[in-house]
Design an enzyme around this catalytic site. Structure first.
Site, PDB file in Angstrom:
ATOM      1  N   HIS A 238       0.820  -1.229   0.000  1.00  0.00           N
ATOM      2  CA  HIS A 238       0.000   0.000   0.000  1.00  0.00           C
ATOM      3  C   HIS A 238       0.853   1.277   0.000  1.00  0.00           C
ATOM      4  O   HIS A 238       0.761   2.106  -0.908  1.00  0.00           O
ATOM      5  CB  HIS A 238      -0.895   0.026   1.244  1.00  0.00           C
ATOM      6  CG  HIS A 238      -1.816  -1.123   1.364  1.00  0.00           C
ATOM      7  ND1 HIS A 238      -2.864  -1.335   0.504  1.00  0.00           N
ATOM      8  CD2 HIS A 238      -1.866  -2.130   2.262  1.00  0.00           C
ATOM      9  CE1 HIS A 238      -3.520  -2.413   0.872  1.00  0.00           C
ATOM     10  NE2 HIS A 238      -2.936  -2.928   1.934  1.00  0.00           N
TER      11      HIS A 238
HETATM   12  C1  BDR Z   1      -3.333   1.418   4.961  1.00  0.00           C
HETATM   13  O1  BDR Z   1      -3.739   1.171   6.319  1.00  0.00           O
HETATM   14  C2  BDR Z   1      -2.621   0.816   7.096  1.00  0.00           C
HETATM   15  O2  BDR Z   1      -2.886  -0.363   7.804  1.00  0.00           O
HETATM   16  C3  BDR Z   1      -1.467   0.618   6.165  1.00  0.00           C
HETATM   17  O3  BDR Z   1      -0.241   1.042   6.755  1.00  0.00           O
HETATM   18  C4  BDR Z   1      -1.818   1.439   4.958  1.00  0.00           C
HETATM   19  O4  BDR Z   1      -1.351   2.763   5.083  1.00  0.00           O
HETATM   20  C5  BDR Z   1      -3.959   0.370   4.064  1.00  0.00           C
HETATM   21  O5  BDR Z   1      -5.357   0.443   4.122  1.00  0.00           O
END
Ligand code: BDR
Ligand code: CA
Length: 303
Positions: A238
Site C-alpha cells: 500500500h
Molecule cells: C493502509 O492502512 C494501514 O494499515 C497501512 O499502513 C496502509 O497505510 C492500508 O489500508
C-alpha cells in the site's frame, strides 16, 4: 524530488520508508508521524528506529495522537502487531522527535521549498488537515500531495465501505478533499494489485541481508493477517505504491474527480465521487507487477 512521508509505521509504512531511502530520485527531507496502525508515540519511535537503521539524517516530527473530534484511539494491533512491527516487540527508542509538531513542520518545509515539496500521506489525514488549517498557503506551497487511502471504485478493507487510513479520521479526510492541494489518491483500487508474497520477501532478504531481512521478519505477522482474513497469498504494497506514484506517474491510470468522505453512518470513511468538489487524480489501475519489481530492485540495493 523533495519528499516528506506522513506515516504510522506500521509494516507497509516501514517498506515505503525503506523504498524512499533507496530511490535515487527521492530526496527524503523528513518523516511526520500520526496515530493509526499504532499510537502516535509508537509511530514516532518506530520512525526514528527506521531512520537510524537506514543511516538517514532526517528529522521525525510527531503529529496527531487522535482523530478530529476524538480523545482516544485503538491501534490496529491485529494487522501490524502490538508495537507496529509484527512479531518484533523490543524496539529501542533512538534519538528524539523534532521540536516542531508534524503540522508545523509540514507548513515550515512547504514554505521553505515552495512548489517543490511532495508530501506522501500514508496514515490518517489528520496532520495534513491540521497543516492546511494552520497555514492557508500550505496547499498552494506544495508541489503535490500523494495519499495512500480510500477505496473509490472497490470495497474497503476496514469495513465494506471504507479503507483504514480514511476511516480512522473521516472528518480530516473530508476537510482535505474539500480544498485539496494538487492531489493523487492511491487507494485500494490499485494497492491490492501490488501483492508482495512470501517468496518476494525471501528474495529481498537474500539480496539485502540487513534491511531486506528486517522487512521479511516483521512482515510474517502481516502476511498471516492477509491470508487468514483476506484469503490472499501476499500483502498489498500500500504505502510503497503511494511513494512510487510520486515519481512514476506512467505506471498508473488515473481519472479526475472531486471526492467527499462519508463522516457518519455505516458508510463512514467511504470515499465517494462528488463533482461539486475540486478535482483530484484517483488512480484506477496500476502496473502491479512493475511496482513489485521496482520495489524489490530498489530495496535490494540497501545493505
Ligand atoms: C493502509 O492502512 C494501514 O494499515 C497501512 O499502513 C496502509 O497505510 C492500508 O489500508
Ligand atoms: Ca500506513
Amino acid at each position: 524530488m523533495k519528499l516528506i512521508i506522513d506515516t504510522d509505521p506500521g509494516i507497509d509504512d516501514a517498506m515505503a520508508i525503506a523504498y524512499a531511502a533507496a530511490a535515487p530520485e527521492i530526496d527524503l527531507i523528513g518523516l511526520t508521524t500520526v496515530f493509526g496502525n499504532t499510537h502516535v508515540h509508537q509511530s514516532s519511535r518506530n520512525a526514528r528506529y527506521l531512520v537510524d537503521k537506514l543511516g538517514l539524517a532526517v528529522p521525525v516530527a510527531q503529529g496527531a495522537p487522535f482523530a478530529h473530534g476524538e480523545d482516544d484511539h485503538s491501534p490496529s494491533e491485529h494487522v501490524h502487531g502490538p508495537e507496529g512491527f509484527g512479531d518484533l516487540t523490543e524496539i529501542p527508542e533512538i534519538g528524539q522527535n523534532h521540536d516542531l509538531s508534524a503540522a508545523a513542520f509540514l507548513v515550515e518545509m512547504a514554505r521553505q521549498h515552495p512548489g517543490e515539496l511532495v508530501v506522501c500521506a500514508v496514515g490518517p489525514l489528520t496532520n495534513i488537515a491540521d497543516a492546511m488549517a494552520l497555514d492557508p498557503e500550505f496547499a498552494s506551497n506544495l508541489k503535490r500531495l500523494a495519499i495512500m487511502g480510500g477505496a473509490v471504485y472497490c470495497p474497503g478493507n476496514i469495513t465494506e465501505h471504507a479503507e483504514a487510513n480514511i476511516y480512522h479520521d473521516a472528518l480530516a479526510a473530508d476537510a482535505v478533499f474539500s480544498a485539496p492541494p494538487e492531489t493523487v489518491l492511491v487507494g485500494l483500487d490499485v494497492t491490492l494489485k501490488t501483492l508482495y508474497k512470501s517468496a518476494d520477501f525471501e528474495d529481498l532478504a537474500l539480496r539485502s541481508p540487513d534491511m531486506g531481512a528486517f522487512l521479511r521478519d516483521i512482515s510474517r505477522f502481516y502476511l498471516k493477517f492477509y491470508k487468514e482474513i483476506g484469503g490472499l497469498e501476499g500483502c498489498g504494497l500500500h504505502d510503497s505504491t503511494a511513494v512510487i506514484a510520486c515519481t512514476h506517474d506512467h505506471m498508473f491510470d488515473s481519472v479526475q474527480t472531486g471526492l467527499k468522505v462519508a463522516t457518519e453512518g455505516k458508510a463512514i470513511g467511504a470515499t465517494v465521487p462528488d463533482e461539486t468538489r475540486p478535482p483530484v487524480w484517483v488512480c484506477r489501475d496500476v502496473d502491479g507487477a512493475g511496482v513489485v519489481d521496482l520495489f524489490t530492485a530498489r530495496v535490494a540495493s540497501l545493505p
